[in-house]
Design a protein around this motif. Structure first.
Motif, short mmCIF file in Angstrom:
data_model
loop_
_atom_site.label_atom_id
_atom_site.label_comp_id
_atom_site.label_asym_id
_atom_site.label_seq_id
_atom_site.Cartn_x
_atom_site.Cartn_y
_atom_site.Cartn_z
N GLN A 16 -21.58 20.09 -17.49
CA GLN A 16 -20.89 21.32 -17.11
C GLN A 16 -21.82 22.21 -16.31
O GLN A 16 -23.02 22.25 -16.54
CB GLN A 16 -20.41 22.06 -18.35
CG GLN A 16 -19.35 21.28 -19.09
CD GLN A 16 -18.86 22.02 -20.32
OE1 GLN A 16 -19.42 23.03 -20.68
NE2 GLN A 16 -17.83 21.50 -20.95
N GLY A 19 -22.49 28.14 -14.91
CA GLY A 19 -21.52 29.24 -14.90
C GLY A 19 -20.44 29.07 -15.95
O GLY A 19 -19.94 30.02 -16.52
N CYS A 20 -20.10 27.85 -16.23
CA CYS A 20 -19.08 27.58 -17.24
C CYS A 20 -19.59 27.92 -18.63
O CYS A 20 -18.86 28.47 -19.46
CB CYS A 20 -18.68 26.11 -17.15
SG CYS A 20 -17.30 25.68 -18.21
N VAL A 22 -21.86 30.17 -19.35
CA VAL A 22 -21.91 31.63 -19.42
C VAL A 22 -20.52 32.18 -19.71
O VAL A 22 -20.35 33.10 -20.51
CB VAL A 22 -22.50 32.22 -18.12
CG1 VAL A 22 -22.34 33.73 -18.08
CG2 VAL A 22 -23.96 31.83 -17.99
N ALA A 23 -19.52 31.61 -19.08
CA ALA A 23 -18.15 32.07 -19.29
C ALA A 23 -17.71 31.83 -20.72
O ALA A 23 -16.91 32.59 -21.27
CB ALA A 23 -17.21 31.38 -18.31
N LEU A 24 -18.22 30.80 -21.36
CA LEU A 24 -17.87 30.52 -22.75
C LEU A 24 -18.61 31.42 -23.74
O LEU A 24 -18.03 31.90 -24.72
CB LEU A 24 -18.17 29.05 -23.09
CG LEU A 24 -17.25 28.01 -22.50
CD1 LEU A 24 -17.78 26.61 -22.81
CD2 LEU A 24 -15.84 28.17 -23.04
N ALA A 26 -20.38 34.36 -23.11
CA ALA A 26 -20.42 35.81 -22.85
C ALA A 26 -19.51 36.60 -23.80
O ALA A 26 -19.95 37.60 -24.38
CB ALA A 26 -20.08 36.10 -21.39
N PRO A 27 -18.25 36.21 -24.02
CA PRO A 27 -17.42 36.97 -24.97
C PRO A 27 -17.96 36.93 -26.40
O PRO A 27 -17.90 37.92 -27.12
CB PRO A 27 -16.05 36.30 -24.88
CG PRO A 27 -16.06 35.50 -23.64
CD PRO A 27 -17.49 35.17 -23.35
#
Length: 162
Positions: A16, A19-20, A22-24, A26-27
């Protein structure tokens, strides 16, 4: 090609993109940081509320001392003061007379004192009251001089005497 004349399928392992990830995450990290901030704020509010309540209870002790001094001064001028005089002194010091017992050489009173303090929550600030009862006994010593003894009570039935 394979032996049978078809194209062989190969399984590919994909990595992966950063950026993917980080997107997972970060929240999740944002929620953890928010929870930590809320826990720290709650701890500070609880410590401030405990400090405010402690100051209010210390104020009740000071009120009891000034009440005892005023009743002592009154007992020097009149031998022992009457119930209404003692009640008015208690009310001047944010107290409520809950018991009054008078004998020939002693006067025993129980007074419920209160002090207000700020109680803060995440939803706002309210004012609360801290109550404490004291038993104050006035009597003459062997030389005939008045003396007082103030004792803090653990339990107080404030509605037993009006």
């Amino acid at each position: 090609m394979s032996e049978h004349g078809t194209v062989a399928r190969q399984r590919r392992v994909t990595v992966q993109a950063p950026g993917c990830l980080v997107a997972l995450f970060a929240p999740i990290i944002a929620v953890l940081i928010a929870a930590l901030v809320l826990m720290v704020m709650l701890d500070r509010q609880e410590r401030a509320n405990e400090r405010n309540e402690s100051e209010a209870l210390n104020k009740t002790a000071a009120l009891a001392g000034s009440y005892a001094r005023d009743v002592m001064a009154l007992s020097l001028s009149q031998d022992p003061p009457g119930q209404e005089a003692v009640r008015s002194i208690a009310e001047r010091h944010d107290g409520r007379l809950t018991s009054y017992a008078r004998a020939e050489d002693r006067l025993a009173t129980t007074v419920r004192f209160f002090a207000e303090f700020k109680d803060t929550t995440m939803f706002g600030t309210s004012y609360s009251r801290a109550y404490r009862c004291y038993s104050i006994v006035f009597r003459e010593n062997a030389a005939g001089d008045p003396q007082e003894k103030t004792t803090r009570l653990e339990k107080c039935d404030a509605d037993s005497f009006s």
